[in-house]
Design a protein around this motif. Structure first.
Motif, PDB file in Angstrom:
ATOM      1  N   THR A  18      11.044   8.415  58.671  1.00  0.00           N
ATOM      2  CA  THR A  18      11.596   8.982  59.901  1.00  0.00           C
ATOM      3  C   THR A  18      10.507   9.527  60.817  1.00  0.00           C
ATOM      4  N   SER A  19       9.256   9.337  60.452  1.00  0.00           N
ATOM      5  CA  SER A  19       8.193   9.794  61.343  1.00  0.00           C
ATOM      6  C   SER A  19       8.183   8.935  62.602  1.00  0.00           C
ATOM      7  N   GLY A  20       7.654   9.520  63.672  1.00  0.00           N
ATOM      8  CA  GLY A  20       7.699   8.858  64.976  1.00  0.00           C
ATOM      9  C   GLY A  20       7.114   7.462  64.967  1.00  0.00           C
ATOM     10  N   ILE A  21       6.001   7.270  64.244  1.00  0.00           N
ATOM     11  CA  ILE A  21       5.389   5.938  64.205  1.00  0.00           C
ATOM     12  C   ILE A  21       6.155   5.027  63.253  1.00  0.00           C
ATOM     13  N   ALA A  22       6.531   5.554  62.087  1.00  0.00           N
ATOM     14  CA  ALA A  22       7.157   4.708  61.073  1.00  0.00           C
ATOM     15  C   ALA A  22       8.444   4.060  61.564  1.00  0.00           C
ATOM     16  N   ARG A  23       9.243   4.817  62.336  1.00  0.00           N
ATOM     17  CA  ARG A  23      10.533   4.231  62.715  1.00  0.00           C
ATOM     18  C   ARG A  23      10.342   3.067  63.673  1.00  0.00           C
ATOM     19  N   VAL A  24       9.275   3.078  64.442  1.00  0.00           N
ATOM     20  CA  VAL A  24       9.027   1.950  65.338  1.00  0.00           C
ATOM     21  C   VAL A  24       8.373   0.792  64.568  1.00  0.00           C
ATOM     22  N   VAL A  25       7.496   1.147  63.612  1.00  0.00           N
ATOM     23  CA  VAL A  25       6.929   0.113  62.740  1.00  0.00           C
ATOM     24  C   VAL A  25       8.061  -0.617  62.012  1.00  0.00           C
ATOM     25  N   ALA A  26       9.047   0.148  61.563  1.00  0.00           N
ATOM     26  CA  ALA A  26      10.167  -0.459  60.832  1.00  0.00           C
ATOM     27  C   ALA A  26      10.869  -1.506  61.688  1.00  0.00           C
ATOM     28  N   ARG A  27      11.054  -1.207  62.972  1.00  0.00           N
ATOM     29  CA  ARG A  27      11.717  -2.182  63.861  1.00  0.00           C
ATOM     30  C   ARG A  27      10.876  -3.446  64.005  1.00  0.00           C
ATOM     31  N   GLU A  28       9.549  -3.267  64.100  1.00  0.00           N
ATOM     32  CA  GLU A  28       8.666  -4.435  64.179  1.00  0.00           C
ATOM     33  C   GLU A  28       8.754  -5.260  62.901  1.00  0.00           C
ATOM     34  N   LEU A  29       8.823  -4.559  61.773  1.00  0.00           N
ATOM     35  CA  LEU A  29       8.834  -5.264  60.491  1.00  0.00           C
ATOM     36  C   LEU A  29      10.119  -6.061  60.290  1.00  0.00           C
ATOM     37  N   VAL A  30      11.270  -5.453  60.604  1.00  0.00           N
ATOM     38  CA  VAL A  30      12.519  -6.209  60.402  1.00  0.00           C
ATOM     39  C   VAL A  30      12.608  -7.373  61.387  1.00  0.00           C
ATOM     40  N   ALA A  31      12.005  -7.199  62.566  1.00  0.00           N
ATOM     41  CA  ALA A  31      12.003  -8.304  63.521  1.00  0.00           C
ATOM     42  C   ALA A  31      11.208  -9.491  62.968  1.00  0.00           C
ATOM     43  N   ARG A  32      10.295  -9.202  62.033  1.00  0.00           N
ATOM     44  CA  ARG A  32       9.509 -10.280  61.423  1.00  0.00           C
ATOM     45  C   ARG A  32      10.073 -10.712  60.078  1.00  0.00           C
ATOM     46  N   GLY A  33      11.266 -10.212  59.768  1.00  0.00           N
ATOM     47  CA  GLY A  33      11.935 -10.692  58.561  1.00  0.00           C
ATOM     48  C   GLY A  33      11.542  -9.994  57.282  1.00  0.00           C
ATOM     49  N   ALA A  34      10.944  -8.805  57.378  1.00  0.00           N
ATOM     50  CA  ALA A  34      10.582  -8.070  56.158  1.00  0.00           C
ATOM     51  C   ALA A  34      11.812  -7.369  55.587  1.00  0.00           C
ATOM     52  N   ILE A  35      11.758  -7.110  54.286  1.00  0.00           N
ATOM     53  CA  ILE A  35      12.827  -6.369  53.604  1.00  0.00           C
ATOM     54  C   ILE A  35      12.302  -4.951  53.367  1.00  0.00           C
ATOM     55  N   LEU A  36      13.106  -3.944  53.748  1.00  0.00           N
ATOM     56  CA  LEU A  36      12.591  -2.576  53.735  1.00  0.00           C
ATOM     57  C   LEU A  36      13.344  -1.661  52.782  1.00  0.00           C
ATOM     58  N   HIS A  37      12.583  -0.699  52.247  1.00  0.00           N
ATOM     59  CA  HIS A  37      13.166   0.460  51.587  1.00  0.00           C
ATOM     60  C   HIS A  37      12.582   1.690  52.280  1.00  0.00           C
ATOM     61  N   LEU A  38      13.457   2.560  52.774  1.00  0.00           N
ATOM     62  CA  LEU A  38      13.008   3.725  53.535  1.00  0.00           C
ATOM     63  C   LEU A  38      12.992   4.959  52.645  1.00  0.00           C
ATOM     64  N   GLY A  39      11.883   5.651  52.631  1.00  0.00           N
ATOM     65  CA  GLY A  39      11.821   6.911  51.903  1.00  0.00           C
ATOM     66  C   GLY A  39      11.660   8.058  52.868  1.00  0.00           C
ATOM     67  N   ALA A  40      12.560   9.047  52.793  1.00  0.00           N
ATOM     68  CA  ALA A  40      12.484  10.177  53.716  1.00  0.00           C
ATOM     69  C   ALA A  40      13.143  11.393  53.088  1.00  0.00           C
ATOM     70  N   ARG A  41      12.789  12.559  53.596  1.00  0.00           N
ATOM     71  CA  ARG A  41      13.420  13.780  53.116  1.00  0.00           C
ATOM     72  C   ARG A  41      14.799  13.935  53.746  1.00  0.00           C
ATOM     73  N   ASP A  42      14.895  13.609  55.040  1.00  0.00           N
ATOM     74  CA  ASP A  42      16.164  13.743  55.760  1.00  0.00           C
ATOM     75  C   ASP A  42      16.975  12.456  55.557  1.00  0.00           C
ATOM     76  N   LEU A  43      17.821  12.479  54.532  1.00  0.00           N
ATOM     77  CA  LEU A  43      18.545  11.256  54.166  1.00  0.00           C
ATOM     78  C   LEU A  43      19.561  10.829  55.213  1.00  0.00           C
ATOM     79  N   GLU A  44      20.195  11.806  55.869  1.00  0.00           N
ATOM     80  CA  GLU A  44      21.178  11.471  56.909  1.00  0.00           C
ATOM     81  C   GLU A  44      20.500  10.612  57.977  1.00  0.00           C
ATOM     82  N   GLU A  45      19.314  11.057  58.368  1.00  0.00           N
ATOM     83  CA  GLU A  45      18.545  10.352  59.393  1.00  0.00           C
ATOM     84  C   GLU A  45      18.117   8.960  58.897  1.00  0.00           C
ATOM     85  N   ALA A  46      17.594   8.925  57.668  1.00  0.00           N
ATOM     86  CA  ALA A  46      17.104   7.654  57.127  1.00  0.00           C
ATOM     87  C   ALA A  46      18.236   6.647  56.972  1.00  0.00           C
TER      88      ALA A  46
END
Lengths: 256, 465
Positions: A18-46
Motif C-alpha cells: 500500500t505504499s505510494g510507489i508500490a501501488r503504482v508498480v502493482a498496476r504496471e505489473l498486472v498490465a504486463r500479466g504478472a501474478i501478484l500477492h500483496l503484503g500489507a499491514r492495512d488489510l482493508e486497503e490491500a
C-alpha cells in the motif's frame, strides 16, 4: 542488445503493497500479466487494491497480512505468498518510512524506528526470500527500494539515509552470493517521489520530484532488463555521481 | 509515526478552478487510503473540507480556502465490473480518462462525457455533467446507480434513486456539499468501434441553426453546434452543427475493421507558460471565429473521425487554460426554456456585439430533462461563452444574468465564479429542497467550497429560520 525478460505469468510478492510507489508498480505489473500477492499491514486497503488489480489485469491477486516489525512472522508470510500464488519468482520490498530527522535527533527511539523499518525489516524479508529462492533452485529475482538518500549522508536525513545505505550494502552482498544460483538482485534508488511519504514537505525544486507512474515504469523496466542498480528517474544517477565525488571536507560545508 | 499511519500531511497550495479566476491559497491534503480520507474529513485541524476531483470546473466550486481541500484523484480504484450489464463500480477519484483507457479496448464507452477526459467520477457527479447526447440520454446522474458516501458525521451510507433518494438527488449536481462520494456506480455503454460517424452541417443564421438542431436531435445521439459570436446582422447566430454517432464495424474501412477498438491518440501539445497579455484577445478571437466558420463550412458532409478528437478536441492541448494569460477567464453557460430560447439567444448575442465582446469557443446545444435538485440542465437550449477576465466584464455579465433570469433560465454552477446569492436562488427553485437535505446530513456545514460560501449555500439558513 538488451535482452528483455517478460514478466507475464511471473509470481511476484509485493511487500508493503500500500505504499505510494508500490501501488503504482502493482498496476504496471498486472498490465504486463504478472501474478501478484500483496503484503500489507492495512488489510482493508490491500484487499481493495487487490480487487482493483484483478479488474485491471484479469488475473487473480491474493493478499496477506504483513507486519514489518514482527521479524518472526516474515518467513511464514513468504511461505503463504508462495502457496497462494502456486510458486514464487520474485519478491519486491517496498515498505519504509521517511521519518522526521529532527525528532530522530532528539529521541533515539524515533531514530531506531526509522532504522528498523528501512533496514532491519527489509533485510529480514530479503534474507528469508533469498533462502526460499535458493531452496527452490529455479532462479528468480529480489527487488528492494533503496534511496538516493543512502548514497551520501546529509544532515537533513542521515538517519533515513544510513538505513538505506545499509540496505544498499546488504543488497550488494546478496547479489554476489545469489549470482551463481541465477537469482538477480535489483537495487532501486528513487529520488523524491510525489507520494504520501513526501506530500506537504515542500521539497525544494518541485521539478525534481517525480510522479509515481514514471517511477513505477522505471522500476518495471529495470526488472525486465535484469538490471542491478537503477536510479529512478535516471537523471538521479548523474546527480548522485557528482555528489558522491565531492570530497568530504568540502561536502560537509555544503548546505544540502 | 502518526503521519505514516493516516497519511495526513497537509500543505499550503495555490488553489483555483480551470478558469484560473478566482485564485486563493489554502490547505490541501491528498488521501490515498480510506483511513486517510476518513481522517481528513473528521480532522479538527481544519474547520471545513471539500473534495476536489481534477479541478476542471471553472470558477470557485472546487476549492475551500477557509478549510481544507481534499485532492481525491488517487482514490481511484475499481471495485466491480459486470460485463453483462456494463455496470462499473469504482472509487470517486477514478478519472474518465482511466475509464476510457481500461474499458474502451473492451468495447465500453462512457454513458455521458463532458468535453474533457480529465474529470473524476465523483466530480462529474457533483456537477451532474452533460455531454453532446444530453437531449437524448440526459446528464451523468441518469446513468449512476448506487453511491457510497462519507458524511460529515463520519457515517458511511449508501444511496441511489431508490435508496435514500433525497440524499441521492441532493448529491447529484450538489457540488460536493452533501458529503464525499467514496464509491459510485456508472453504467457504461457498449460500442463496437472507437470511431465516430460525424456530420458537419453549416447554418447561415440562428433560425436555421436552431431548426437544424431540432430536426436532427431526434435521430442522432450526439449533437452540438459551434456558434460564430462575431457574425452580426443577417448572419447573427450563424454556426456549424456537428452531429455524431458511434460507427459500427461495417462503417469502417477494412484496414481498420480488423482492430475496431484501437484508438488514435492524435497530437499532443502543451501551453508551457502563461500567454503574455493573453494570446486570446478580442482581435485573435474575432479572427478565429470567422476562419473557423469558413473552414467548417468547407468540411460540410459526412466523415469518420476518431473518438478522442471528436469528444475531447481541447484535451490535445495540456493546460490550454493558460492561453488566456495571467488574469484568467470565465465561462458563461446558461440554459433557457425552448419557448424563450430564440429571443434570449438573439438578445445575448446582440449584447455581446454591442459591447465588442467575442467568445473564443461558443457552443449551442439542446438539453433534455434534468436529474438532481441543483442539476443545471432542463429542457431547452444552452449556450456557452468564454471571456477573458477584464475590467467591465462582470458588470456586463450581471446584465446577461437578468436576461437569462427573465427568460426563466439559469447558470451552470460548475462554471460560475461570480453570480450573486440572490440570482442563484432565483435560478434554482429546488435550492430550498436541497438545503433541507444538506441540513440533515451536514448541519454544521462541514462541507464547504469558496462557491458555497459566496452563494451562502449554508445549512445554518435552515436552522435559523
Amino acid at each position: 542488445m538488451s535482452h528483455l525478460q517478460s514478466l507475464r505469468g511471473r509470481r511476484i510478492c509485493l511487500v508493503g503493497s500500500t505504499s505510494g510507489i508500490a501501488r503504482v508498480v502493482a498496476r504496471e505489473l498486472v498490465a504486463r500479466g504478472a501474478i501478484l500477492h500483496l503484503g500489507a499491514r492495512d488489510l482493508e486497503e490491500a484487499r481493495r487494491d487487490a480487487v482493483d488489480l484483478e479488474l485491471r489485469g484479469g488475473l487473480p491477486v491474493s493478499v496477506g497480512r504483513f507486519e514489518a516489525l514482527d521479524l518472526g512472522s516474515h518467513a511464514a508470510f513468504l511461505a503463504e505468498a508462495r502457496q497462494r500464488m502456486g510458486g514464487l519468482d520474485c519478491v519486491l520490498v517496498a515498505f519504509g518510512i521517511l521519518g522526521d530527522q529532527e525528532r530522530a535527533r532528539r529521541d533515539f527511539a524515533d531514530a531506531r524506528q526509522i532504522m528498523d523499518l528501512n533496514y532491519l525489516a527489509p533485510a529480514s524479508v530479503l534474507s528469508h526470500a533469498a533462502a526460499m529462492l535458493e531452496d527452490q533452485g529455479t532462479g528468480g529475482m529480489l527487488v528492494a527500494l533503496g534511496s538516493v538518500a543512502g548514497d551520501r549522508g546529509r544532515p537533513g536525513n542521515y538517519t533515513y539515509g544510513s538505513a538505506k545505505a545499509g540496505l544498499h550494502a546488504y543488497l550488494q552482498g546478496l547479489r554476489g552470493r545469489l549470482a551463481s544460483a541465477g537469482i538477480r538482485v535489483l537495487t532501486v534508488k528513487p529520488g523524491p517521489v510525489d507520494t504520501p511519504m513526501t506530500f506537504g514537505m515542500g521539497f525544494p525544486g518541485g521539478r525534481l520530484t517525480a510522479q509515481p507512474e514514471a517511477v513505477a515504469r522505471g522500476i518495471v523496466r529495470a526488472m525486465e532488463r535484469g538490471s542491478e542498480v537503477v536510479y529512478v528517474p535516471c537523471f538521479w544517477g548523474l546527480i548522485m555521481g557528482v555528489l558522491k565525488a565531492i570530497p568530504e571536507s568540502l561536502f560537509k560545508r555544503m548546505k544540502l | 509515526m502518526t503521519k505514516t499511519k493516516v497519511g495526513l500531511a497537509a500543505e499550503t497550495r495555490k488553489l483555483a478552478g480551470w478558469g484560473r479566476y478566482p485564485e486563493a491559497t489554502g490547505l490541501a491534503v491528498r488521501p490515498e487510503k480510506l483511513s486517510a480520507v476518513r481522517a481528513a474529513v473528521g480532522s479538527d485541524r481544519w474547520s471545513s473540507v471539500l473534495a476536489r476531483g481534477l479541478g476542471r470546473s471553472y470558477g470557485d466550486p472546487a476549492f475551500n480556502p477557509e478549510g481544507c481541500t481534499l485532492f481525491t484523484e488517487r482514490l481511484d480504484r475499481l471495485i466491480s465490473f459486470d460485463p453483462a450489464s456494463g455496470w462499473l463500480r469504482a472509487e470517486g477519484g477514478l478519472s474518465f480518462r482511466a475509464i476510457l483507457d481500461l474499458f474502451l479496448p473492451r468495447g465500453w464507452f462512457l454513458p455521458v462525457t463532458p468535453g474533457t477526459r480529465h474529470v473524476t467520477l465523483a466530480g462529474a457527479l457533483a456537477c451532474d455533467v452533460h455531454g453532446k447526447n444530453h437531449h437524448r440520454d440526459g446528464s451523468v446522474g441518469r446513468h449512476v446507480g448506487g453511491l457510497r458516501m462519507l458524511l460529515a458525521s463520519g457515517e458511511e451510507v449508501e444511496c441511489s434513486a431508490q435508496e435514500r433518494p433525497d440524499l441521492f438527488h441532493a448529491t447529484v449536481g450538489g457540488m460536493g456539499l452533501t458529503g464525499l462520494v467514496l464509491e459510485a456506480e456508472l453504467r457504461l455503454r457498449p460500442i463496437q468501434t472507437a470511431m465516430i460517424r460525424q456530420q458537419v452541417r453549416p447554418a447561415g443564421d440562428l433560425d436555421s441553426l436552431m431548426a437544424l438542431l431540432e430536426e436532427h436531435d431526434n435521430r442522432v445521439p450526439y449533437s452540438v453546434a459551434w456558434l460564430d459570436t462575431v457574425a452580426e446582422g443577417r448572419n447573427l447566430g450563424r454556426g456549424v452543427l456537428l452531429l455524431g454517432d458511434h460507427a459500427g464495424i461495417a462503417d469502417l474501412p477494412s484496414s481498420q475493421a480488423r482492430n475496431p477498438l484501437s484508438r488514435r491518440p492524435g497530437l499532443r501539445a502543451t501551453v508551457p507558460f502563461d500567454a503574455p497579455g493573453g494570446l486570446l484577445n478580442p482581435t485573435t478571437i474575432r479572427a478565429f471565429n470567422s476562419t473557423y466558420y469558413n473552414l467548417q463550412k468547407r468540411k460540410a458532409g459526412e466523415s469518420l473521425i476518431a473518438l478522442d478528437p471528436y469528444f475531447y478536441p481541447l484535451d490535445i492541448v495540456d493546460d490550454w487554460n493558460r492561453m488566456y494569460g495571467r488574469s484568467g477567464f470565465v465561462q458563461y453557460q446558461f440554459v433557457v426554456p425552448t419557448s424563450t430560447a430564440r429571443s434570449t439567444l438573439v438578445g445575448v448575442l446582440e449584447a455581446c456585439a454591442r459591447k465588442g465582446l467575442a467568445s473564443f469557443l461558443s457552443v449551442l446545444k439542446r438539453f433534455g430533462p434534468g436529474a438532481g435538485n441543483l442539476s443545471f440542465p432542463f429542457e431547452g437550449y444552452t449556450l456557452t461563452l468564454d471571456f477573458p477576465v477584464a475590467p467591465g466584464l462582470f458588470e456586463f455579465l450581471d446584465d446577461l444574468d437578468w436576461m437569462v433570469l427573465d427568460a426563466g433560465g439559469r447558470l451552470y454552477l460548475a462554471k460560475d465564479a461570480r453570480m450573486s446569492p440572490a440570482t442563484f436562488r432565483a435560478m434554482y427553485p429546488e435550492f430550498r429542497r436541497w438545503l433541507e437535505v444538506k441540513h440533515q446530513v451536514d448541519p454544521h456545514d462541514r462541507f464547504r467550497s469558496a462557491q458555497s460560501v459566496r452563494l451562502a449555500m449554508h445549512s445554518q439558513e435552515v436552522s435559523s429560520r
